[in-house]
Design a protein around this motif. Structure first.
Motif, mmCIF file in Angstrom:
data_model
loop_
_atom_site.group_PDB
_atom_site.id
_atom_site.type_symbol
_atom_site.label_atom_id
_atom_site.label_comp_id
_atom_site.label_asym_id
_atom_site.label_seq_id
_atom_site.Cartn_x
_atom_site.Cartn_y
_atom_site.Cartn_z
ATOM 1 N N ALA A 173 39.523 33.123 21.024
ATOM 2 C CA ALA A 173 38.244 34.055 21.652
ATOM 3 C C ALA A 173 38.538 35.434 21.759
ATOM 4 N N ALA A 174 39.796 35.957 22.474
ATOM 5 C CA ALA A 174 40.008 37.897 22.566
ATOM 6 C C ALA A 174 41.509 37.313 22.198
ATOM 7 N N MET A 175 41.940 38.749 22.769
ATOM 8 C CA MET A 175 43.478 39.205 21.989
ATOM 9 C C MET A 175 43.443 40.060 23.922
ATOM 10 N N ASP A 176 43.921 39.803 24.296
ATOM 11 C CA ASP A 176 44.348 40.093 25.697
ATOM 12 C C ASP A 176 44.978 41.746 25.370
ATOM 13 N N PHE A 177 45.158 42.660 25.670
ATOM 14 C CA PHE A 177 46.132 43.866 25.662
ATOM 15 C C PHE A 177 45.478 44.627 26.665
ATOM 16 N N SER A 178 47.428 45.235 27.099
ATOM 17 C CA SER A 178 47.904 46.153 28.548
ATOM 18 C C SER A 178 48.821 47.572 28.055
ATOM 19 N N ALA A 179 49.136 48.459 28.605
ATOM 20 C CA ALA A 179 49.978 48.900 29.053
ATOM 21 C C ALA A 179 50.979 49.241 30.150
ATOM 22 N N THR A 180 51.461 49.918 29.968
ATOM 23 C CA THR A 180 52.676 50.261 31.229
ATOM 24 C C THR A 180 52.762 51.163 31.213
ATOM 25 N N ASP A 181 52.753 51.893 32.124
ATOM 26 C CA ASP A 181 53.320 53.474 32.419
ATOM 27 C C ASP A 181 54.608 53.394 33.703
ATOM 28 N N ARG A 182 55.308 53.468 33.176
ATOM 29 C CA ARG A 182 56.840 54.090 34.212
ATOM 30 C C ARG A 182 56.312 55.061 35.459
ATOM 31 N N GLU A 183 55.718 56.339 34.832
ATOM 32 C CA GLU A 183 55.765 57.200 35.115
ATOM 33 C C GLU A 183 54.021 57.256 36.466
ATOM 34 N N LEU A 184 53.313 56.128 36.043
ATOM 35 C CA LEU A 184 52.058 56.363 36.948
ATOM 36 C C LEU A 184 52.860 56.139 38.488
ATOM 37 N N GLN A 185 51.772 55.747 39.844
ATOM 38 C CA GLN A 185 52.170 55.966 41.211
ATOM 39 C C GLN A 185 50.587 55.120 41.299
ATOM 40 N N LEU A 186 50.428 54.139 41.355
ATOM 41 C CA LEU A 186 49.612 53.344 41.532
ATOM 42 C C LEU A 186 49.646 53.179 43.325
ATOM 43 N N SER A 187 48.244 52.681 43.848
ATOM 44 C CA SER A 187 48.127 52.628 45.219
ATOM 45 C C SER A 187 48.596 51.400 46.077
ATOM 46 N N PHE A 188 49.819 50.678 45.511
ATOM 47 C CA PHE A 188 49.929 48.889 46.249
ATOM 48 C C PHE A 188 51.191 49.547 47.357
ATOM 49 N N LEU A 189 50.591 49.195 48.277
ATOM 50 C CA LEU A 189 51.782 49.527 49.366
ATOM 51 C C LEU A 189 52.646 48.655 49.642
ATOM 52 N N ASN A 190 52.816 47.393 49.089
ATOM 53 C CA ASN A 190 54.473 46.767 48.866
ATOM 54 C C ASN A 190 54.520 46.953 47.782
ATOM 55 N N PRO A 191 54.943 47.437 46.686
ATOM 56 C CA PRO A 191 55.312 46.966 45.840
ATOM 57 C C PRO A 191 56.368 46.230 45.236
ATOM 58 N N SER A 192 56.936 45.944 45.971
ATOM 59 C CA SER A 192 57.976 44.835 45.701
ATOM 60 C C SER A 192 57.357 43.854 46.031
ATOM 61 N N ARG A 193 56.360 43.312 45.936
ATOM 62 C CA ARG A 193 55.607 42.197 45.197
ATOM 63 C C ARG A 193 55.120 42.329 43.981
ATOM 64 N N TYR A 194 55.333 42.967 43.708
ATOM 65 C CA TYR A 194 55.234 42.942 42.108
ATOM 66 C C TYR A 194 55.887 42.940 40.750
ATOM 67 N N PRO A 195 55.275 41.971 40.136
ATOM 68 C CA PRO A 195 55.816 42.085 38.708
ATOM 69 C C PRO A 195 55.634 43.761 38.202
ATOM 70 N N GLU A 196 56.896 44.975 37.332
ATOM 71 C CA GLU A 196 56.457 45.745 36.968
ATOM 72 C C GLU A 196 55.211 46.056 35.933
ATOM 73 N N GLY A 197 55.457 45.204 34.981
ATOM 74 C CA GLY A 197 53.525 45.484 34.285
ATOM 75 C C GLY A 197 51.859 45.631 35.959
ATOM 76 N N HIS A 198 52.800 44.868 37.126
ATOM 77 C CA HIS A 198 51.747 45.310 37.263
ATOM 78 C C HIS A 198 51.571 46.811 38.436
ATOM 79 N N ILE A 199 52.881 46.647 38.622
ATOM 80 C CA ILE A 199 53.155 48.461 39.649
ATOM 81 C C ILE A 199 52.678 49.656 38.292
ATOM 82 N N TYR A 200 52.718 49.607 37.182
ATOM 83 C CA TYR A 200 52.574 50.410 36.271
ATOM 84 C C TYR A 200 51.379 50.275 35.706
ATOM 85 N N SER A 201 50.715 49.705 35.955
ATOM 86 C CA SER A 201 49.214 48.906 34.556
ATOM 87 C C SER A 201 48.135 50.065 34.687
ATOM 88 N N ALA A 202 47.996 51.159 33.530
ATOM 89 C CA ALA A 202 47.476 51.554 32.883
ATOM 90 C C ALA A 202 46.117 51.228 32.146
#
Length: 366
Positions: A173-202
């Motif tokens: 029904a759909a095609m998922d699509f995402s990007a990770t950009d390791r230069e981003l700085q998101l506002s997760f207060l404990n980044p160690s909880r998350y996989p890389e794809g989450h903490i650099y979601s673009a």
């Protein structure tokens, strides 16, 4: 598929380096930093809409996707494109079946189809991810060989140019699509909880310019900025964002997660997702589903609520309901110390039937 962007001599050198134990990607001429994309992820004529990332399940998803104009159709015919020059570094192969739901033609219920995922690196810091691709282009299949349908990532090395056809979609029904950009700085207060794809979601829309940007915005459901969605709602000293039960040790412990965020499509509606009904270890039927609600009256705003505000009461309604809809229950939440909250949901009760926390309340932390 057009000829690879890397000359034959360079390819030979790459393989020689790989044999010496160094990463093969070190010799591919990836551009540095943020790069714009030259092509859409799929033929937009085959896309009904673009759905922003951030759908809470339990925590906001790190990917969005494209609803297809003609799902559940065989054979797959909507082309999937490389968004720019790069290298396919990972593939995953599975099998799915047309679900037995009213939206799918009954004569196709249970019909199986391939389900591919691809990771394409386009710069030193940016990778893009495609999921639910039905068929891969034969040129890619010839290079990667036989990939078992076991849903496990396999490392590959396939050089592509922007606009190359990577494969085709439609039965899903759909095609998922995402990007990770390791230069981003998101506002997760404990980044160690998350996989890389989450903490650099673009936000994928940030990598396009006109006229492609306008074409993508025309089919984007979310109208509030950021149009491509958002996954990071953590605010220090406030109840807004992602929470984990005390003692949580893994990101896939779904039952121990709670999100107090905003709806990925409406953008301004408080959305609560409680993973406690789910199983931590997915079985053959999956891990179950979280309880999800909007907040009646859409207040108070979670980014304004901290330890000084005491116990806050949220009346819960089903997502998409009008504020006049009867409440499905009540949630109490209290930041009893900075970085920790106490939460209890009273389903089926009204505000005047809830007088405070009970022994069933749960404690969450970042």
């Amino acid at each position: 598929m057009r000829s690879p962007a890397v000359p034959a001599l360079v390819v030979i050198v790459l393989f020689a380096i790989a044999c010496n134990g160094d990463s093969i990607t070190n010799s591919y001429p990836f551009p540095e930093g943020r790069v714009l994309w030259t092509h859409p992820p799929l033929a937009l004529s085959g896309a009904e809409s673009f759905i922003a990332m951030g759908e809470p399940n339990v925590l906001p998803k790190d990917h969005g996707g494209f609803r297809l104009s003609n799902p559940y159709s065989f054979p797959a015919s909507t082309p999937v494109f490389a968004v720019r020059d790069g290298v396919i570094l990972k593939v995953r192969h599975g099998i799915r079946a047309v679900p037995e739901i009213p939206d799918a033609p009954q004569e196709l219920w249970g019909r199986e189809y391939n389900d591919w995922a691809l990771q394409l690196k386009v710069s030193e810091t940016i990778t893009v991810n495609y999921a639910h691709v039905t068929e891969l282009h034969q040129d890619i299949l010839d290079q990667i060989g036989d990939i078992p349908t076991d849903e496990h990532d396999r490392n590959v090395f396939v050089v592509v140019e922007g606009g190359d056809t990577l494969g085709f979609v439609d039965p899903h029904a759909a095609m998922d699509f995402s990007a990770t950009d390791r230069e981003l700085q998101l506002s997760f207060l404990n980044p160690s909880r998350y996989p890389e794809g989450h903490i650099y979601s673009a936000d994928i829309l940030d990598y396009y310019q006109e006229p492609l940007l306008g074409q993508l915005l025309d089919i984007t459901v979310r109208q509030l900025p950021p149009r491509g969605g958002k996954v990071d709602y953590d605010v220090a000293g406030r109840i807004s964002g992602n929470w984990f039960r005390e003692g949580t040790t893994s990101f896939v412990q779904w039952s121990r997660q709670l999100a107090i965020v905003y709806d990925h499509l409406e953008g301004d509606r408080i959305f609560i997702s409680d993973g406690s009904p789910m199983r931590d270890v997915p079985g053959s039927e999956g891990p179950g589903r979280p309880d999800i609600w909007w907040v009646k009256g859409n207040a108070p705003r979670p980014e304004t609520i901290g330890a000084a505000d005491g116990i806050v009461e949220y009346e819960l309604i089903f997502p998409g309901s009008a504020d006049t809809a009867p409440a499905l229950g009540v949630m109490l939440v209290e930041m009893f110390e900075v970085g920790k909250i106490r939460v209890e949901v009273f389903e089926g009760l009204t505000a005047d039937q809830v007088s405070g926390f009970t022994a069933a309340a749960k404690v969450y932390e970042r």
